[in-house]
Design a protein around this motif. Structure first.
Motif, PDB file in Angstrom:
ATOM      1  N   PRO A 149       0.835  -1.219   0.000  1.00 57.50           N
ATOM      2  CA  PRO A 149       0.000   0.000   0.000  1.00 57.50           C
ATOM      3  C   PRO A 149       0.861   1.258   0.000  1.00 57.50           C
ATOM      4  O   PRO A 149       1.953   1.270   0.583  1.00 57.50           O
ATOM      5  CB  PRO A 149      -0.792  -0.121   1.301  1.00 57.50           C
ATOM      6  CG  PRO A 149       0.041  -0.998   2.189  1.00 57.50           C
ATOM      7  CD  PRO A 149       0.770  -1.943   1.282  1.00 57.50           C
ATOM      8  N   ILE A 150       0.391   2.274  -0.650  1.00 58.20           N
ATOM      9  CA  ILE A 150       1.082   3.570  -0.702  1.00 58.20           C
ATOM     10  C   ILE A 150       0.306   4.575   0.140  1.00 58.20           C
ATOM     11  O   ILE A 150      -0.917   4.687   0.019  1.00 58.20           O
ATOM     12  CB  ILE A 150       1.209   4.081  -2.152  1.00 58.20           C
ATOM     13  CG1 ILE A 150       1.944   3.053  -3.032  1.00 58.20           C
ATOM     14  CG2 ILE A 150       1.921   5.444  -2.199  1.00 58.20           C
ATOM     15  CD1 ILE A 150       3.360   2.743  -2.605  1.00 58.20           C
ATOM     16  N   LYS A 390      14.295   1.057  -7.111  1.00 56.05           N
ATOM     17  CA  LYS A 390      13.636   1.380  -8.390  1.00 56.05           C
ATOM     18  C   LYS A 390      12.244   1.961  -8.169  1.00 56.05           C
ATOM     19  O   LYS A 390      11.734   2.675  -9.030  1.00 56.05           O
ATOM     20  CB  LYS A 390      13.490   0.111  -9.240  1.00 56.05           C
ATOM     21  CG  LYS A 390      14.782  -0.499  -9.731  1.00 56.05           C
ATOM     22  CD  LYS A 390      14.475  -1.815 -10.445  1.00 56.05           C
ATOM     23  CE  LYS A 390      15.726  -2.581 -10.799  1.00 56.05           C
ATOM     24  NZ  LYS A 390      15.417  -3.920 -11.373  1.00 56.05           N
ATOM     25  N   ARG A 391      11.621   1.642  -7.024  1.00 51.61           N
ATOM     26  CA  ARG A 391      10.202   1.930  -6.847  1.00 51.61           C
ATOM     27  C   ARG A 391       9.887   3.057  -5.886  1.00 51.61           C
ATOM     28  O   ARG A 391       8.949   3.815  -6.098  1.00 51.61           O
ATOM     29  CB  ARG A 391       9.485   0.657  -6.345  1.00 51.61           C
ATOM     30  CG  ARG A 391       9.311  -0.398  -7.387  1.00 51.61           C
ATOM     31  CD  ARG A 391       8.917  -1.739  -6.763  1.00 51.61           C
ATOM     32  NE  ARG A 391       8.652  -2.725  -7.814  1.00 51.61           N
ATOM     33  CZ  ARG A 391       9.600  -3.334  -8.514  1.00 51.61           C
ATOM     34  NH1 ARG A 391      10.877  -3.084  -8.253  1.00 51.61           N
ATOM     35  NH2 ARG A 391       9.269  -4.198  -9.461  1.00 51.61           N
ATOM     36  N   PHE A 392      10.638   3.117  -4.785  1.00 50.12           N
ATOM     37  CA  PHE A 392      10.232   3.998  -3.692  1.00 50.12           C
ATOM     38  C   PHE A 392      11.359   4.957  -3.315  1.00 50.12           C
ATOM     39  O   PHE A 392      12.452   4.506  -2.957  1.00 50.12           O
ATOM     40  CB  PHE A 392       9.862   3.176  -2.446  1.00 50.12           C
ATOM     41  CG  PHE A 392       8.912   2.046  -2.714  1.00 50.12           C
ATOM     42  CD1 PHE A 392       7.751   2.239  -3.448  1.00 50.12           C
ATOM     43  CD2 PHE A 392       9.183   0.775  -2.224  1.00 50.12           C
ATOM     44  CE1 PHE A 392       6.874   1.186  -3.693  1.00 50.12           C
ATOM     45  CE2 PHE A 392       8.317  -0.281  -2.451  1.00 50.12           C
ATOM     46  CZ  PHE A 392       7.150  -0.068  -3.198  1.00 50.12           C
ATOM     47  N   PRO A 393      11.117   6.263  -3.382  1.00 49.44           N
ATOM     48  CA  PRO A 393      12.140   7.213  -2.928  1.00 49.44           C
ATOM     49  C   PRO A 393      12.525   6.993  -1.466  1.00 49.44           C
ATOM     50  O   PRO A 393      13.663   7.208  -1.082  1.00 49.44           O
ATOM     51  CB  PRO A 393      11.470   8.577  -3.118  1.00 49.44           C
ATOM     52  CG  PRO A 393      10.409   8.339  -4.144  1.00 49.44           C
ATOM     53  CD  PRO A 393       9.930   6.938  -3.937  1.00 49.44           C
ATOM     54  N   ILE A 419       5.026   4.057   3.050  1.00 48.50           N
ATOM     55  CA  ILE A 419       5.680   4.441   1.800  1.00 48.50           C
ATOM     56  C   ILE A 419       4.901   5.638   1.249  1.00 48.50           C
ATOM     57  O   ILE A 419       3.757   5.479   0.797  1.00 48.50           O
ATOM     58  CB  ILE A 419       5.693   3.284   0.778  1.00 48.50           C
ATOM     59  CG1 ILE A 419       6.492   2.097   1.340  1.00 48.50           C
ATOM     60  CG2 ILE A 419       6.282   3.742  -0.539  1.00 48.50           C
ATOM     61  CD1 ILE A 419       6.386   0.842   0.487  1.00 48.50           C
ATOM     62  N   PRO A 420       5.486   6.836   1.313  1.00 48.41           N
ATOM     63  CA  PRO A 420       4.706   8.026   0.934  1.00 48.41           C
ATOM     64  C   PRO A 420       4.309   8.038  -0.541  1.00 48.41           C
ATOM     65  O   PRO A 420       3.210   8.487  -0.877  1.00 48.41           O
ATOM     66  CB  PRO A 420       5.658   9.194   1.257  1.00 48.41           C
ATOM     67  CG  PRO A 420       6.656   8.628   2.216  1.00 48.41           C
ATOM     68  CD  PRO A 420       6.806   7.198   1.858  1.00 48.41           C
ATOM     69  N   ARG A 421       5.189   7.567  -1.415  1.00 47.63           N
ATOM     70  CA  ARG A 421       4.881   7.650  -2.853  1.00 47.63           C
ATOM     71  C   ARG A 421       5.794   6.704  -3.607  1.00 47.63           C
ATOM     72  O   ARG A 421       6.803   6.249  -3.105  1.00 47.63           O
ATOM     73  CB  ARG A 421       5.062   9.070  -3.360  1.00 47.63           C
ATOM     74  CG  ARG A 421       6.458   9.620  -3.194  1.00 47.63           C
ATOM     75  CD  ARG A 421       6.564  11.103  -3.508  1.00 47.63           C
ATOM     76  NE  ARG A 421       7.898  11.605  -3.190  1.00 47.63           N
ATOM     77  CZ  ARG A 421       8.927  11.589  -4.041  1.00 47.63           C
ATOM     78  NH1 ARG A 421       8.767  11.108  -5.272  1.00 47.63           N
ATOM     79  NH2 ARG A 421      10.103  12.063  -3.683  1.00 47.63           N
ATOM     80  N   ARG A 422       5.402   6.444  -4.850  1.00 48.46           N
ATOM     81  CA  ARG A 422       6.258   5.658  -5.746  1.00 48.46           C
ATOM     82  C   ARG A 422       7.241   6.574  -6.451  1.00 48.46           C
ATOM     83  O   ARG A 422       7.028   7.781  -6.554  1.00 48.46           O
ATOM     84  CB  ARG A 422       5.398   4.924  -6.783  1.00 48.46           C
ATOM     85  CG  ARG A 422       4.458   3.910  -6.192  1.00 48.46           C
ATOM     86  CD  ARG A 422       3.792   3.084  -7.289  1.00 48.46           C
ATOM     87  NE  ARG A 422       2.757   2.224  -6.717  1.00 48.46           N
ATOM     88  CZ  ARG A 422       2.977   1.061  -6.135  1.00 48.46           C
ATOM     89  NH1 ARG A 422       4.215   0.595  -6.073  1.00 48.46           N
ATOM     90  NH2 ARG A 422       1.991   0.339  -5.633  1.00 48.46           N
ATOM     91  N   ALA A 423       8.286   5.972  -6.966  1.00 49.98           N
ATOM     92  CA  ALA A 423       9.274   6.746  -7.718  1.00 49.98           C
ATOM     93  C   ALA A 423       8.642   7.257  -9.012  1.00 49.98           C
ATOM     94  O   ALA A 423       7.814   6.562  -9.626  1.00 49.98           O
ATOM     95  CB  ALA A 423      10.484   5.876  -8.038  1.00 49.98           C
TER      96      ALA A 423
END
Length: 423
Positions: A149-150, A390-393, A419-423
């Motif tokens: 989940p984001i 690759k996915r998450f800052p 996880i605040p956001r995806r890359a």
């Protein structure tokens, strides 16, 4: 961290420096659960690195606190035997274990028995097989991460650390993937005392051990009557040195392989997220240079030290650093302390992902009992972090973790993250 845990750590630190040195006892699971044991080892390294403890819970044993001393004992299997078990057992656990027939896994054996049994299963984690498994591990890591989940809190231990290690362990056993979390559950049953983790009582532990052994006996019977395959059960069932194992010895090897394939990797995957959050400058360094993943993995394995100690038994009287360890006495090699020894590791309490020699650590042990699956652990950790980057800052710690109540497994029960956001 709430004020209660801060107060607990402060009180534990004060106690560690106040007590007379002979009263110091590092084998206190409450201190490990509260991450409050560090001052005891700091003092032992300084004042009494070969330290005798008469523990009311574990019985008498020697604590070895410094890196080079631990290495000297770990590599001297002629004097320091594994045959009486490789962990400190509580007196209660020892009494319980003596009620049932006991087998020996290869980690609890000395040569030559140790060598031939280890050799039987080692092809599963040899470089050629790791290369073959690598794409599958990457595919699974990607799927795990893509389903997270984001923007909402979740438990990293449950959704990531347990999942990846359970999938890999099930592959090694050729165990049904849909039942993979049984392996995680059984690992936790074997390593937790009653009242902690999933273990409700000694009777509950016995019931679950019997369920595990029954299932793996079925697998043995299936595979011993089928052509040899490239999985751990088939290797044991067809290996010339293991196909005639007694049932209790086979079960003991199953326990070893389940725990070994689960705890080290799982708790380091969790520990890496925790460490990077506690050292944001290092997380920033990793984001700026993702090529540091492999180095970060080794540093985390040192910094986390997922297995806090290993134990041995002296086979003869032995003079060591001015002390006499008597035949029959137990010795605990505290890897968690050796990994913070400033005489060997510069600035050892710091977490530095680009250390010049990041593989200088003792988390995998030394000598004949060095962790057989160490390269597989590193491979899983490297792949999961390559895919995370690759996915998450960032993966953000949402609250302090709950830690394992154990002086052996140094790990995490829960690790709340967002996880605040995806890359």
């Amino acid at each position: 961290m709430d004020d209660g845990s801060v107060d607990f750590k402060q009180a534990a630190a004060a106690e560690a420096w106040r007590l007379p040195i002979e009263a110091l006892d590092p084998a206190q699971p409450e201190l490990f659960a509260g991450d409050a044991f560090w001052p005891i080892f700091e003092r032992l390294r300084k004042e009494d690195p070969v330290h005798f403890v008469d523990s009311p819970v574990y019985g008498p044993f020697w604590s070895i606190a410094k890196y080079n001393d631990i290495m000297a004992i770990d590599t001297n299997h002629q004097v320091f035997s594994s045959a009486d078990g490789i962990v400190l057992q509580t007196l209660e656990a020892k009494a319980e274990s003596e009620k049932r027939p006991r087998g020996q896994s290869f980690i609890s054996m000395d040569p030559p028995g140790h060598d031939v049994q280890r050799k039987t299963v080692s092809p599963a984690v040899a470089p050629a097989n790791l290369q073959a498994m690598s794409p599958l591990i990457r595919e699974r890591a990607a799927a795990i991460l893509d389903n997270l989940p984001i923007g909402e809190e979740f438990d990293w231990v449950d959704l990531v650390s347990k999942e990846l290690t359970a999938m890999t362990l099930a592959t090694l056993f050729d165990y049904p993937q849909e039942d993979r979390r049984q392996l995680t559950f059984w690992s936790d049953m074997f390593t937790n005392a009653p009242g902690h983790g999933p273990a409700k009582s000694w009777e509950h532990k016995r019931q679950e051990a019997d369920a595990c052994f029954s299932r793996f006996t079925e697998l043995w019977n299936e595979r011993v009557n089928a052509p040899p395959r490239f999985d751990l059960v088939s290797m044991l069932a067809h290996g010339p040195d293991t196909r005639n194992l007694g049932l209790t010895d086979y079960h003991s090897n199953v326990v070893l392989l389940i725990i070994g394939g689960n705890d080290t990797t799982r708790n380091t995957i969790s520990g890496s997220v925790y460490a990077l959050n506690k050292h944001p400058d290092q997380y920033r360094k990793l984001r700026e240079n993702p090529d540091l993943v492999a180095s970060m993995v080794s540093e985390t394995i040192r910094w986390q030290t997922p297995l806090a100690h290993m134990a041995r038994t002296a086979t003869e009287d032995f003079e060591f650093r001015g002390k006499t360890i008597r035949a029959g006495e137990r010795v605990a090699m505290w890897y968690v302390s050796g990994n913070r020894d400033g005489e060997v590791i510069e600035n050892p309490d710091a977490y530095i992902i680009d250390r010049p020699r990041p593989r200088t650590h003792m988390s995998f042990g030394f000598g004949i009992h060095r962790c057989v699956g160490n390269r597989l652990a590193e491979l899983q950790l490297t792949i999961i972090w390559e895919e995370i980057m690759k996915r998450f800052p960032e993966v953000v710690l949402a609250a302090e973790p709950t830690r394992t109540h154990s002086v052996f497994v140094k790990g995490y029960e829960t690790l709340p993250v967002v996880i605040p956001r995806r890359a």
